[in-house]
Design a protein around this motif. Structure first.
Motif, PDB file in Angstrom:
ATOM      1  N   UNK A 167      32.812  34.123  45.878  1.00 38.48           N
ATOM      2  CA  UNK A 167      33.165  34.970  44.747  1.00 38.48           C
ATOM      3  C   UNK A 167      32.155  36.108  44.638  1.00 38.48           C
ATOM      4  N   UNK A 168      32.621  37.271  44.148  1.00 35.79           N
ATOM      5  CA  UNK A 168      31.671  38.306  43.759  1.00 35.79           C
ATOM      6  C   UNK A 168      31.063  37.910  42.415  1.00 35.79           C
ATOM      7  N   UNK A 174      37.481  37.530  45.395  1.00 34.75           N
ATOM      8  CA  UNK A 174      37.305  36.249  46.087  1.00 34.75           C
ATOM      9  C   UNK A 174      37.586  36.475  47.561  1.00 34.75           C
ATOM     10  N   UNK A 175      36.661  36.053  48.402  1.00 37.72           N
ATOM     11  CA  UNK A 175      36.868  36.110  49.850  1.00 37.72           C
ATOM     12  C   UNK A 175      37.104  34.695  50.345  1.00 37.72           C
ATOM     13  N   UNK A 176      38.211  34.498  51.035  1.00 37.46           N
ATOM     14  CA  UNK A 176      38.547  33.200  51.623  1.00 37.46           C
ATOM     15  C   UNK A 176      38.650  33.387  53.132  1.00 37.46           C
ATOM     16  N   UNK A 177      37.895  32.607  53.872  1.00 37.35           N
ATOM     17  CA  UNK A 177      37.991  32.606  55.330  1.00 37.35           C
ATOM     18  C   UNK A 177      38.582  31.279  55.775  1.00 37.35           C
ATOM     19  N   UNK A 189      40.691  33.914  59.925  1.00 39.28           N
ATOM     20  CA  UNK A 189      41.327  34.964  59.143  1.00 39.28           C
ATOM     21  C   UNK A 189      40.548  35.113  57.847  1.00 39.28           C
ATOM     22  N   UNK A 190      40.235  36.353  57.482  1.00 35.11           N
ATOM     23  CA  UNK A 190      39.477  36.631  56.272  1.00 35.11           C
ATOM     24  C   UNK A 190      40.380  37.340  55.265  1.00 35.11           C
ATOM     25  N   UNK A 191      40.513  36.761  54.068  1.00 33.24           N
ATOM     26  CA  UNK A 191      41.314  37.354  53.003  1.00 33.24           C
ATOM     27  C   UNK A 191      40.398  37.836  51.882  1.00 33.24           C
TER      28      UNK A 191
END
Length: 399
Positions: A167-168, A174-177, A189-191
């Protein structure tokens, strides 16, 4: 290999290890070890080199918590048969979540007003820093992002063998890998999820050359940590739209001591609420017998903070040392007592938070959470801010 790469390789090499709770679950489950295991894997931690309020092993000798950590209760106690977390309405922002016992499906959410809700059949994977968003892991590996103030939700596909979520600090991103290690290419894959709009974008990171995401800043800039095969041993900052590296921070600029390497027990790098201080644990293999070495040998342990704006180390706090664990014969081998240890739980506005997990006084081979402790940023003093009742074993803090 430099101290920084030693520090980050374990975290970046396996995406699941970014989850401190995942690592701690393995600690709680570890009840019996055979003689073929390395004794150092089961070590007791004692409070040494820290001044402040403490508790004896097993939770005895309690003193009044220091009321400095706003939003945390003075005591965290499981509620008998809490209701299920409703799907058709919001319950308000979360204060934290806890795991009762060693059942990964026994997670309970604690709302800011103190009410508790079962998150039945789901593992709590993360809580946004502002407590609004809950990320849960389903048994099939899929993930659901839930708005606790309403009914909004996002879902991430199932069938993935490992993943990370970051999370920032302002809770807007939110970054989900997601990684499938069964695939021949070890595809990742990075979202990037914009939590204000719900928009989701794929970040074109070249992870064959770059490294894994270990933090995301409020601006959307990604902080990348090196993989074992990386030719670069520092931190990288990358643009979340293009995936291009915009800045390198070499390990030689970070101010680590030449003898400092990664500890096995402090958890993962965490970006503080100021959006520029990245906290992580290190240990200094000081020469035994020197003034720098802890009593009884061992290694000095520290929590350090790097300023991503300047690329310099700005904070350093001493942490408890290790001593041998209790042990006894078992079926021709050796049974080791449950370690007494601390994990980096999160970063409060007043300082870093540690989760203290300790063996029971009546049975050193069972574990439970004892307390949440705060390291005062101005003095480095370790203080107990929340006492934890058994059978709570693990805690998830926002961020």
């Amino acid at each position: 290999m430099t101290g920084l790469r030693d520090l980050l390789v374990e975290e970046a090499g396996d995406a699941r290890t970014y989850d401190v709770t995942d690592r701690a679950v393995r600690v709680v489950r570890r009840q019996r070890l055979t003689a073929r295991l390395v004794p150092a894997a089961a070590a007791l931690l004692v409070v040494a080199g820290l001044i402040g309020v403490g508790v004896r092993f097993g939770g005895g000798g309690e003193q009044d918590p220091v009321p400095v950590a706003a939003g945390l209760p003075a005591r965290l106690t499981p509620q008998a048969s809490p209701p299920m977390l409703p799907e058709d309405r919001g319950v308000g922002r979360a204060a934290l979540a806890y795991l009762s016992g060693d059942d990964e499906n026994g997670w309970v959410l604690v709302a800011a007003d103190g009410s508790q809700y079962r998150v039945n059949g789901l593992s709590v994977y993360g809580i946004s820093p502002d407590g609004r968003w809950l990320l849960v892991l389903r048994p099939d590996g899929s993930k659901v992002l839930r708005d606790l103030t309403g009914t909004g939700r996002h879902e991430f596909a199932a069938g993935d063998t490992s993943s990370t979520a970051r999370w920032s600090p302002d809770s807007r991103r939110l970054v989900v890998q997601i990684s499938n290690r069964a695939a021949a290419t070890d595809a990742v894959v990075t979202y990037m999820v914009d939590l204000a709009t719900g928009a989701r974008a794929t970040v074109p990171l070249d992870l064959a050359r770059h490294d894994r995401v270990c933090a995301v800043r409020n601006s959307g800039v990604l902080v990348l940590c090196p993989l074992p095969e990386s030719s670069f041993s520092g931190l990288r900052l990358a643009d979340s739209t293009t995936g291009q590296v915009i800045r390198d921070i070499p390990s030689t600029d970070l101010g680590l001591r030449p003898t400092e390497t990664a500890p096995a027990d402090l958890g993962t790098p965490i970006l503080g609420p100021d959006d520029h201080t990245l906290f992580m644990g290190v240990r200094d293999a000081a020469t035994p017998g020197s003034n720098a070495a802890p009593a009884g040998g061992g290694q000095n342990r520290f929590l350090v903070g790097f300023d991503l704006e300047t690329g310099r180390l700005t904070e350093r706090y001493p942490l408890p040392d290790r001593v041998p664990a209790a042990q006894r014969p078992l079926n021709g081998g050796v049974e080791y007592g449950q370690p007494d240890e601390r994990y980096l739980l999160g970063i409060h506005a007043d300082g870093p938070l540690l989760l203290h997990i300790a063996p029971s006084q009546s049975d050193p081979f069972t574990a439970g959470s004892v307390s949440i402790e705060l390291i005062a940023r101005d003095t480095g003093t370790l203080s107990t801010v929340t006492y934890v009742s058994r059978p709570i074993t693990l805690i998830r803090y926002p961020g």
